[in-house]
Design an enzyme around this catalytic site. Structure first.
Site, mmCIF file in Angstrom:
data_model
loop_
_atom_site.group_PDB
_atom_site.id
_atom_site.type_symbol
_atom_site.label_atom_id
_atom_site.label_comp_id
_atom_site.label_asym_id
_atom_site.label_seq_id
_atom_site.Cartn_x
_atom_site.Cartn_y
_atom_site.Cartn_z
ATOM 1 N N HIS A 36 0.894 -1.201 -0.014
ATOM 2 C CA HIS A 36 0.116 -0.109 -0.022
ATOM 3 C C HIS A 36 0.806 1.316 -0.111
ATOM 4 O O HIS A 36 2.318 1.209 0.231
ATOM 5 C CB HIS A 36 -1.027 -0.074 1.118
ATOM 6 C CG HIS A 36 -2.101 -0.914 1.039
ATOM 7 N ND1 HIS A 36 -1.886 -2.131 1.336
ATOM 8 C CD2 HIS A 36 -3.421 -0.778 0.790
ATOM 9 C CE1 HIS A 36 -3.180 -2.949 1.338
ATOM 10 N NE2 HIS A 36 -3.982 -1.766 0.626
ATOM 11 N N LYS A 82 -0.536 4.972 4.486
ATOM 12 C CA LYS A 82 -1.575 3.937 5.292
ATOM 13 C C LYS A 82 -0.760 3.811 6.561
ATOM 14 O O LYS A 82 0.256 3.519 6.820
ATOM 15 C CB LYS A 82 -1.441 2.633 4.362
ATOM 16 C CG LYS A 82 -2.517 1.602 4.921
ATOM 17 C CD LYS A 82 -2.844 0.473 4.219
ATOM 18 C CE LYS A 82 -3.775 -0.319 4.638
ATOM 19 N NZ LYS A 82 -5.139 0.100 5.114
#
Length: 268
Positions: A156, A160
């Site tokens: 990600h 995040k």
């Protein structure tokens, strides 16, 4: 049939704006409310001003004002905020679509309690593709439960804040359920130093964070002489927005109950 009235939590964030744009483009929905945290510079501004087409809906921090006209609240915020929103929605009969990640077991238990008073769809990933992938993993795990090592790799963007991702954990839960074990008993989240040989009963997790990766997930079933990889890659958050609207439509005729995307897609 009248348009479904949707409110969005975290309205000034990346996902919030994606949801607002999708709602504005939907023929059967209308933006009816927008929420953001107190102190946000977006409070008081038009929720759709970034589109150049005002929705005449101001972003509010007060739940009573932001949810006054809503049938459904879509929430992709943080666990603390989501629980506060869920408590309010349960008390006022407002349905919820929850895509918040980082929820702990006690958070999920509380949401289950709120679902006795209103309809809630809870899923760590709203993508239709991801949820079809979960069904494929369930099928695969039953065949690869012996003689195959299972590893889940996710990647990600750098912003995040939780790891492993909610989607990766959901994949692990689906696989664990399929082979008849509890994820908490077999999950391995970190390896460093002299770890010894791999426990064949474990499910391993690896998390990568960097750049602007929207979300990549791969489950590896590694056997002797072969390996099988089931991968899903997201290139845009628009898939999460479209899945969320599909979930909101699913909840339209529900009064109470806790559902997930497998219910929404008819995969159970």
């Amino acid at each position: 049939m009248s348009a479904l009235k949707i409110a969005v939590a975290g309205a000034s964030g990346r996902m919030g704006r994606m949801l607002i744009e999708a709602i504005q483009n939907a023929d059967d929905m209308v933006l009816a409310g927008a929420l953001d945290v107190s102190g946000s510079p977006a409070i008081g501004t038009d929720a759709a001003s970034f589109l150049g087409k005002p929705a005449n809906v101001a972003i509010e921090s007060d739940l009573a004002k932001g949810l006054a006209n809503a049938d459904v609240l879509i929430d992709f915020t943080r666990p603390e905020g989501t629980l506060k929103h869920a408590e309010y929605c349960a008390a006022h009969g407002i349905r919820m679509v929850i895509g918040t990640t980082g929820l702990e077991a006690d958070h999920k238990a509380a949401i289950g309690g709120f679902a006795q008073k209103t309809a809630i769809m809870l899923a760590p990933n709203m993508s239709v593709g991801v949820n079809v992938t979960l069904k494929l993993l369930e099928m695969a795990a039953k065949s690869f439960s012996h003689g195959y090592d299972i590893e889940i790799i996710e990647a990600h963007h750098r912003h995040k804040v939780d790891a492993p991702s909610g989607t990766a954990l959901k994949m692990g839960e689906v696989i664990a359920d399929a082979i008849g074990v509890k994820l908490d008993d077999v999950a391995v989240y970190a390896r460093e130093g002299i770890t010894g040989e791999r426990d064949p009963s474990s499910i391993g997790f690896s998390a990568i964070r960097g750049g602007d990766i929207v979300g990549d997930h791969t489950v590896l079933f590694a056997g002797i002489g072969e390996r099988i990889e089931i991968t899903h890659k997201s290139s845009s958050r628009v898939t999460y927005a479209h899945g969320s609207l599909r979930a909101a439509r699913f909840l339209a005729d529900k009064k109470t109950g806790l559902y997930d995307m497998q219910d929404v897609l008819g995969l159970k």
